[in-house]
Design a protein around this motif. Sequence first.
Motif, short mmCIF file in Angstrom:
data_model
loop_
_atom_site.label_atom_id
_atom_site.label_comp_id
_atom_site.label_asym_id
_atom_site.label_seq_id
_atom_site.Cartn_x
_atom_site.Cartn_y
_atom_site.Cartn_z
N VAL A 76 0.73 -1.14 -0.14
CA VAL A 76 -0.12 0.03 0.00
C VAL A 76 0.85 1.36 0.00
O VAL A 76 2.06 1.14 0.58
N SER A 77 0.42 2.41 -0.78
CA SER A 77 1.27 3.69 -0.70
C SER A 77 1.35 4.29 0.68
O SER A 77 0.46 3.81 1.67
N GLN A 78 2.53 4.75 0.83
CA GLN A 78 2.69 5.50 2.17
C GLN A 78 1.88 6.45 2.37
O GLN A 78 1.23 6.55 3.72
N ARG A 79 1.18 7.06 1.49
CA ARG A 79 -0.01 8.03 1.55
C ARG A 79 -1.24 7.69 2.17
O ARG A 79 -1.88 8.12 3.17
N ARG A 80 -1.48 6.37 1.75
CA ARG A 80 -2.74 5.66 2.27
C ARG A 80 -2.49 5.04 3.76
O ARG A 80 -3.44 5.13 4.48
#
Length: 95
Positions: A76-80
Amino acid sequence: MAWSEACALARVLVADQSSWLGARVAGMDRPWPAEAWILANLYDLTAAANAKKGRALRPHPRPSDPKPTRIGRATVSQRRIRAELDKRSARAQVK
């Protein structure tokens, strides 16, 4: 047992990295005898000699190696991840 004998035995244990005390003093997480170091080096040399050209090899892990700070890959992306953590911390503060 006299104090001098106990101190002499403690010095022997600290000097021997195959003992738990010696391994801890040397900064290792577990004891490793000298034969294990030799076998790990031989494994690395044999793997390097028989590897295909241009292939990067990782050496056999040693107990003196630094511990990994990250295991695996994030799916999963760091932003999410940060957004989900912010939501959960906001919910915890409301309660």
